[in-house]
Design an enzyme around this catalytic site. Structure first.
Site, PDB file in Angstrom:
ATOM      1  CG  HIS A   1      -0.306   0.342   2.510  1.00 57.94           C
ATOM      2  ND1 HIS A   1      -0.921   1.096   3.476  1.00 57.94           N
ATOM      3  CD2 HIS A   1       0.912   0.037   3.028  1.00 57.94           C
ATOM      4  CE1 HIS A   1      -0.138   1.229   4.531  1.00 57.94           C
ATOM      5  NE2 HIS A   1       0.979   0.595   4.281  1.00 57.94           N
TER       6      HIS A   1
ATOM      7  CB  CYS B   1       4.000   5.898   5.107  1.00 60.16           C
ATOM      8  SG  CYS B   1       4.806   5.015   6.453  1.00 60.16           S
TER       9      CYS B   1
ATOM     10  CG  HIS C   1       5.367   0.935   2.430  1.00 62.07           C
ATOM     11  ND1 HIS C   1       4.674   2.103   2.131  1.00 62.07           N
ATOM     12  CD2 HIS C   1       4.906   0.532   3.640  1.00 62.07           C
ATOM     13  CE1 HIS C   1       3.863   2.387   3.122  1.00 62.07           C
ATOM     14  NE2 HIS C   1       3.966   1.445   4.065  1.00 62.07           N
TER      15      HIS C   1
ATOM     16  CG  HIS D   1       3.276  -3.029   6.265  1.00 61.96           C
ATOM     17  ND1 HIS D   1       4.281  -2.533   7.042  1.00 61.96           N
ATOM     18  CD2 HIS D   1       2.662  -1.956   5.698  1.00 61.96           C
ATOM     19  CE1 HIS D   1       4.295  -1.216   6.952  1.00 61.96           C
ATOM     20  NE2 HIS D   1       3.321  -0.839   6.134  1.00 61.96           N
TER      21      HIS D   1
ATOM     22  CG  ASP E   1      -2.002 -13.489   1.477  1.00 65.35           C
ATOM     23  OD1 ASP E   1      -1.098 -12.802   2.008  1.00 65.35           O
ATOM     24  OD2 ASP E   1      -1.834 -14.648   1.081  1.00 65.35           O
ATOM     25  CG  HIS E   2       0.812 -12.440  -1.675  1.00 61.77           C
ATOM     26  ND1 HIS E   2       0.609 -13.191  -0.543  1.00 61.77           N
ATOM     27  CD2 HIS E   2       2.137 -12.443  -1.915  1.00 61.77           C
ATOM     28  CE1 HIS E   2       1.782 -13.649  -0.122  1.00 61.77           C
ATOM     29  NE2 HIS E   2       2.724 -13.204  -0.930  1.00 61.77           N
TER      30      HIS E   2
ATOM     31  CD  GLU F   1       1.105  -0.073   8.670  1.00 60.14           C
ATOM     32  OE1 GLU F   1       0.072   0.181   8.032  1.00 60.14           O
ATOM     33  OE2 GLU F   1       1.871   0.796   9.119  1.00 60.14           O
TER      34      GLU F   1
END
Length: 115
Positions: free
Chosen positions: A13, A22, A26, A28, A66-67, A104
């Protein structure tokens, strides 16, 4: 009694209005804890079967996040807004939902208990 189960997902995100790094794309390794608060069913000895809980959480949340690029689903994808989105996705199927915790990073977490 409170039942709590842990899940994980990887996602990318950016926060478009963030003054620091941010604002750049990037990712997490998120941790998600889902808590339900309720009475133990005397017939089953459980609040809910962990497998039944996981079916809901995986279908409604994990498979969708996810992903993935979170901004596609949650335009301002702060941890706070992610927690609210997760709550909104789970609450209709999990009426005993009492709390979601979104980590996060290992040391940055938000806890949401509904509006």
């Amino acid at each position: 009694m409170i039942l709590r189960k842990e899940y994980g997902f990887e996602a990318a995100h950016f926060i478009h209005n963030h003054p620091g790094k941010c604002r750049n794309l990037h990712g997490h390794s998120y941790k998600l804890f889902v808590s339900l608060d309720g009475a133990v069913n005397p017939e089953t000895g459980m609040i809910i079967d962990f497998d039944d809980l996981s079916k809901v959480v995986v279908e409604k949340v994990i498979q969708r996040l996810d992903h993935r690029f979170l901004n596609d689903l949650i335009p301002l994808s702060t941890a706070e807004n992610i927690a609210v989105w997760i709550w909104d996705e789970l609450k209709p199927s999990l009426p005993l939902l009492s709390q979601v915790e979104v980590y996060e990073t290992l040391d940055n977490c938000v806890i949401y208990r509904g509006a």
